[in-house]
Design a protein around this motif. Structure first.
Motif, PDB file in Angstrom:
ATOM      1  N   GLY A  49       0.823  -1.212   0.000  1.00  0.00           N
ATOM      2  CA  GLY A  49       0.000   0.000   0.000  1.00  0.00           C
ATOM      3  C   GLY A  49       0.856   1.260   0.000  1.00  0.00           C
ATOM      4  O   GLY A  49       0.577   2.221  -0.724  1.00  0.00           O
ATOM      5  N   LYS A  50       1.903   1.250   0.806  1.00  0.00           N
ATOM      6  CA  LYS A  50       2.796   2.412   0.867  1.00  0.00           C
ATOM      7  C   LYS A  50       3.552   2.608  -0.445  1.00  0.00           C
ATOM      8  O   LYS A  50       3.898   3.729  -0.810  1.00  0.00           O
ATOM      9  CB  LYS A  50       3.799   2.252   2.016  1.00  0.00           C
ATOM     10  N   LYS A  52       2.232   1.708  -3.285  1.00  0.00           N
ATOM     11  CA  LYS A  52       1.166   1.881  -4.285  1.00  0.00           C
ATOM     12  C   LYS A  52       1.334   0.905  -5.456  1.00  0.00           C
ATOM     13  O   LYS A  52       1.232   1.275  -6.626  1.00  0.00           O
ATOM     14  CB  LYS A  52       1.104   3.323  -4.782  1.00  0.00           C
ATOM     15  N   ILE A  53       1.607  -0.365  -5.093  1.00  0.00           N
ATOM     16  CA  ILE A  53       1.702  -1.407  -6.113  1.00  0.00           C
ATOM     17  C   ILE A  53       0.916  -2.638  -5.665  1.00  0.00           C
ATOM     18  O   ILE A  53       0.564  -2.767  -4.494  1.00  0.00           O
ATOM     19  CB  ILE A  53       3.165  -1.793  -6.432  1.00  0.00           C
ATOM     20  N   LYS A  54       0.661  -3.516  -6.599  1.00  0.00           N
ATOM     21  CA  LYS A  54      -0.067  -4.760  -6.349  1.00  0.00           C
ATOM     22  C   LYS A  54       0.928  -5.901  -6.142  1.00  0.00           C
ATOM     23  O   LYS A  54       2.071  -5.826  -6.627  1.00  0.00           O
ATOM     24  CB  LYS A  54      -0.969  -5.094  -7.540  1.00  0.00           C
ATOM     25  N   LYS A 102       5.608   6.038   3.662  1.00  0.00           N
ATOM     26  CA  LYS A 102       6.076   5.758   2.304  1.00  0.00           C
ATOM     27  C   LYS A 102       6.971   4.529   2.314  1.00  0.00           C
ATOM     28  O   LYS A 102       7.616   4.222   3.309  1.00  0.00           O
ATOM     29  CB  LYS A 102       6.901   6.927   1.760  1.00  0.00           C
TER      30      LYS A 102
END
Length: 117
Positions: A49-50, A52-54, A102
């Protein structure tokens, strides 16, 4: 400065370069060898999540472990891929650098500058 954590495999050349760069810059950080202290599913989800990828984007697609499991992985859900990554740490790209809210995949090692600025 916020706490910096590097999730790594100590024998990985890229991981060693990132650690060296931080040490030379005088930056205090914590190392987590995720082979000794495996990711929990919750932590891996949090890092994804931090970043921002799968989950599929964090797979080491050039690794032997991935190549052996590729046909199986392609049929799995994201949740199942997470479980597989926890069971097979060789599948996880590294190093992952976490600073506060982040995180980045520090490949190439120069990417560490993105999270420190």
């Amino acid at each position: 400065m916020q706490k910096i954590t590097i999730y790594e495999k100590p024998t990985c050349t890229t991981c060693r370069k990132v650690s060296k760069a931080l040490t030379e810059a005088g930056i205090d950080f914590e190392k987590v060898n995720y082979y000794i202290e495996p990711f929990s599913k919750k932590k891996l989800k949090e890092l994804l999540g931090k970043m921002k990828i799968k989950p599929p984007e964090l797979l080491r697609k050039n690794d032997v472990a991935y190549k052996k499991l590729k046909s199986k992985i392609e049929k799995l859900s994201e949740e199942e891929i997470l479980t597989l990554m926890i069971e097979n740490p060789d599948l996880v790209q590294r190093p992952i650098v976490e600073v506060g809210d982040k995180a980045i995949l520090a490949r190439p090692p120069e990417k560490i500058k993105e999270i420190l600025s």
